[in-house]
Design a protein around this motif. Structure first.
Motif, mmCIF file in Angstrom:
data_model
loop_
_atom_site.group_PDB
_atom_site.id
_atom_site.type_symbol
_atom_site.label_atom_id
_atom_site.label_comp_id
_atom_site.label_asym_id
_atom_site.label_seq_id
_atom_site.Cartn_x
_atom_site.Cartn_y
_atom_site.Cartn_z
ATOM 1 N N UNK A 1 0.805 -1.214 0.000
ATOM 2 C CA UNK A 1 0.000 0.000 0.000
ATOM 3 C C UNK A 1 0.839 1.265 0.000
ATOM 4 N N UNK A 2 0.196 2.369 -0.292
ATOM 5 C CA UNK A 2 0.859 3.675 -0.301
ATOM 6 C C UNK A 2 0.792 4.265 1.101
ATOM 7 N N UNK A 3 1.942 4.412 1.730
ATOM 8 C CA UNK A 3 1.993 4.867 3.116
ATOM 9 C C UNK A 3 3.097 5.892 3.298
ATOM 10 N N UNK A 4 2.815 6.899 4.141
ATOM 11 C CA UNK A 4 3.841 7.893 4.465
ATOM 12 C C UNK A 4 5.004 7.263 5.236
ATOM 13 N N UNK A 5 4.820 6.028 5.708
ATOM 14 C CA UNK A 5 5.867 5.319 6.463
ATOM 15 C C UNK A 5 6.807 4.534 5.558
ATOM 16 N N UNK A 6 6.584 4.558 4.260
ATOM 17 C CA UNK A 6 7.303 3.649 3.368
ATOM 18 C C UNK A 6 8.819 3.789 3.488
ATOM 19 N N UNK A 7 9.338 5.025 3.384
ATOM 20 C CA UNK A 7 10.788 5.192 3.420
ATOM 21 C C UNK A 7 11.343 4.891 4.807
ATOM 22 N N UNK A 8 10.606 5.266 5.862
ATOM 23 C CA UNK A 8 11.051 4.989 7.228
ATOM 24 C C UNK A 8 11.113 3.489 7.481
ATOM 25 N N UNK A 9 10.136 2.751 6.982
ATOM 26 C CA UNK A 9 10.114 1.300 7.198
ATOM 27 C C UNK A 9 11.239 0.603 6.440
ATOM 28 N N UNK A 10 11.537 1.095 5.231
ATOM 29 C CA UNK A 10 12.655 0.509 4.493
ATOM 30 C C UNK A 10 13.959 0.764 5.243
ATOM 31 N N UNK A 11 14.119 1.975 5.744
ATOM 32 C CA UNK A 11 15.333 2.304 6.490
ATOM 33 C C UNK A 11 15.436 1.508 7.781
ATOM 34 N N UNK A 12 14.309 1.355 8.490
ATOM 35 C CA UNK A 12 14.306 0.729 9.814
ATOM 36 C C UNK A 12 13.626 -0.640 9.769
ATOM 37 N N UNK A 13 13.981 -1.441 8.787
ATOM 38 C CA UNK A 13 13.305 -2.725 8.606
ATOM 39 C C UNK A 13 13.493 -3.631 9.821
ATOM 40 N N UNK A 14 14.633 -3.550 10.487
ATOM 41 C CA UNK A 14 14.851 -4.393 11.664
ATOM 42 C C UNK A 14 13.887 -4.018 12.790
ATOM 43 N N UNK A 15 13.577 -2.721 12.910
ATOM 44 C CA UNK A 15 12.606 -2.280 13.908
ATOM 45 C C UNK A 15 11.205 -2.777 13.553
ATOM 46 N N UNK A 16 10.863 -2.729 12.269
ATOM 47 C CA UNK A 16 9.555 -3.219 11.816
ATOM 48 C C UNK A 16 9.425 -4.707 12.136
ATOM 49 N N UNK A 17 10.492 -5.474 11.879
ATOM 50 C CA UNK A 17 10.465 -6.904 12.173
ATOM 51 C C UNK A 17 10.281 -7.144 13.669
ATOM 52 N N UNK A 18 10.979 -6.380 14.492
ATOM 53 C CA UNK A 18 10.864 -6.542 15.944
ATOM 54 C C UNK A 18 9.435 -6.251 16.411
ATOM 55 N N UNK A 19 8.816 -5.206 15.853
ATOM 56 C CA UNK A 19 7.436 -4.879 16.216
ATOM 57 C C UNK A 19 6.479 -5.990 15.769
ATOM 58 N N UNK A 20 6.727 -6.518 14.577
ATOM 59 C CA UNK A 20 5.873 -7.596 14.066
ATOM 60 C C UNK A 20 6.016 -8.850 14.925
ATOM 61 N N UNK A 21 7.239 -9.155 15.336
ATOM 62 C CA UNK A 21 7.464 -10.329 16.190
ATOM 63 C C UNK A 21 6.765 -10.170 17.539
ATOM 64 N N UNK A 22 6.791 -8.967 18.072
ATOM 65 C CA UNK A 22 6.108 -8.721 19.341
ATOM 66 C C UNK A 22 4.589 -8.870 19.170
ATOM 67 N N UNK A 23 4.058 -8.375 18.061
ATOM 68 C CA UNK A 23 2.631 -8.537 17.785
ATOM 69 C C UNK A 23 2.271 -10.014 17.677
ATOM 70 N N UNK A 24 3.134 -10.802 17.027
ATOM 71 C CA UNK A 24 2.891 -12.239 16.889
ATOM 72 C C UNK A 24 2.887 -12.920 18.253
ATOM 73 N N UNK A 25 3.785 -12.505 19.112
ATOM 74 C CA UNK A 25 3.845 -13.069 20.457
ATOM 75 C C UNK A 25 2.557 -12.773 21.218
ATOM 76 N N UNK A 26 2.011 -11.578 21.033
ATOM 77 C CA UNK A 26 0.759 -11.207 21.694
ATOM 78 C C UNK A 26 -0.413 -12.031 21.164
ATOM 79 N N UNK A 27 -0.384 -12.359 19.873
ATOM 80 C CA UNK A 27 -1.448 -13.183 19.290
ATOM 81 C C UNK A 27 -1.416 -14.583 19.880
ATOM 82 N N UNK A 28 -0.209 -15.118 20.076
ATOM 83 C CA UNK A 28 -0.047 -16.444 20.652
ATOM 84 C C UNK A 28 0.127 -17.530 19.614
#
Length: 419
Positions: free
Chosen positions: A295-322
């Motif tokens: 999708x088109x997001x204002x976060x696109x360039x920030x997420x590409x730059x900080x992909x490791x942070x995005x992965x960490x946030x996604x992993x934490x979300x997955x942990x919360x889901x169980x």
């Protein structure tokens, strides 16, 4: 009385998982043990359903294994079946033909391993005789159809053929003992227990042909829930089949639409929601997701730059889901339109196009290829597959690396900072 059996193939016990092990040892341990857990569930199914036999259509092992741990595990599971009076009929596939364990392991006498010459084994029952026909791979790569080696159907009996074959071919699978569905249908057997292709498919017709697929996926290319087949040959030799779930964990591609997001918490909320939906839909105990953020997001360039942070946030979300893991995050985002005239140039994007042109030039690509090949040569043999196993895979790897390199530099410039 009906003859009931469980049909499986391509367990690939203790298949190595180098890529996952490098990034996430805990996830690698889960998936690495899943093939055993799936086999245990197959044995459990045999015992719970009180079947007459377990039919294994090849590739129980994963190649040239020498682990006694694997051998002891397999022997213990075969003994469980033996003690319950469940016979086992198995053939060797292309991976089994390379396995030392398959040739050295001593198993109970209720286990029949068909040899490299076609055999027919009779299992008599009350009112119904069943003949199982099998042929093991004598070498890892038989190039010709094995069907001419199989005997014809025995009159008055139910006939089951066990074959490891690529059929007419399938994407991602090498050609082994090719054979047409029509030829198998015309051979006169009631049931063909097939193996080799890791995707389940049933071919109804004069004979019931079943490719059960792998009972436990090992990576994202083997996505979805996995299963075995519970088959019943009735007194009049009609066949009924049921699919039964065996996978402990299932890989799934999960797309997350981040269109219109401008703050990271909102994006993470959408990721968690997508994971929750996929977790609810998955029947296996664990979900292993590969996220595709689109999708088109204002976060696109920030997420590409900080992909490791995005992965960490996604992993934490997955942990919360169980019972959910994130195996990888793929960024397929675009920047939202500025609303300005196209005549207004963006110097950063102009620089990106210039870098992209340089990165795809023959000279630059040649230097990059030489560097990758030198790196491969310097690595130990079991770590040399990161860029693929052939020339086409190497070229695709270079395409990906060069494109991501340009995107990363552009993202740092657009999003700011040096992180």
């Amino acid at each position: 009385m009906a003859f009931r059996f469980v049909h499986t193939a391509d367990t690939h016990l203790d298949s190595p998982l180098r890529t996952l092990a490098l990034r996430n040892p805990e996830l690698a341990e889960l998936v690495g043990d899943a093939s055993r857990r799936a086999f245990i569930s197959i044995v459990d199914l045999c015992l719970a359903e009180r079947v007459d036999a377990l039919v294994i259509a090849g590739d129980l092992y994963d190649g040239d294994q020498t682990s006694m741990k694997t051998a002891r595990f397999l022997a213990s599971q075969m003994m469980r079946l033996h003690q319950a009076g469940v016979r086992v009929y198995m053939i060797r596939g292309n991976h089994d033909a390379m396995s030392r364990i398959s040739k050295q392991l001593v198993l109970p006498d209720t286990v029949t391993i068909f040899s490299g010459r076609t055999q027919s084994v009779i299992q008599s029952g009350a009112g119904l005789d069943v003949v199982l026909h099998g042929l093991s791979f004598a070498s890892p790569k038989p190039a010709e159809s094995l069907l001419p080696e199989y005997a014809g159907p025995r009159e008055g009996a139910a006939n089951i053929g066990i074959m490891h074959t690529s059929l007419a071919g399938s994407p991602g699978h090498d050609v082994y003992a090719p054979c047409s569905v029509a030829d198998l249908q015309g051979h006169g057997f009631e049931y063909w227990a097939l193996g080799h292709i890791h995707v389940r498919k049933v071919y109804p017709g004069a004979s019931t042909l079943v490719m059960p697929g792998i009972p436990q996926g090992r990576d994202i290319n083997e996505a979805g829930e996995k299963s075995v087949t519970l088959a019943t040959i009735n007194d009049h030799r009609s066949v009924d089949i049921e699919e039964r779930l065996t996978s402990l964990a299932q890989f799934e591609r999960v797309s997350v639409d981040l269109a219109g997001t401008s703050e990271l918490p909102e994006a993470v909320g959408r990721i968690r929601s997508a994971l929750e939906q996929s977790r609810t839909a998955a029947r296996s105990q664990y979900l292993i997701a590969r996220l595709s953020l689109v999708g088109a997001s204002a976060l696109s360039w920030t997420m590409i730059r900080d992909k490791d942070l995005v992965l960490a946030e996604a992993e934490q979300a997955a942990q919360q889901v169980g019972n959910t893991w994130v195996e990888k995050v793929e960024l397929n985002l675009s920047a939202p339109g500025t609303g300005k005239s196209e005549d207004v140039a963006d110097p950063t994007l102009e620089l990106a196009e210039s870098m992209r042109a340089n990165a795809t030039s023959d000279a630059f690509r040649s230097d990059a290829r030489e560097l990758v090949l030198k790196t491969i040569a310097d690595l130990p043999p079991d770590a040399r597959d990161f860029a693929g196993q052939d020339e086409a895979a190497l070229e695709a790897f270079l395409d990906d690396v060069l494109a991501r390199g340009v995107d990363l530099v552009t993202a740092r410039l657009k999003a700011g900072g040096t992180r």
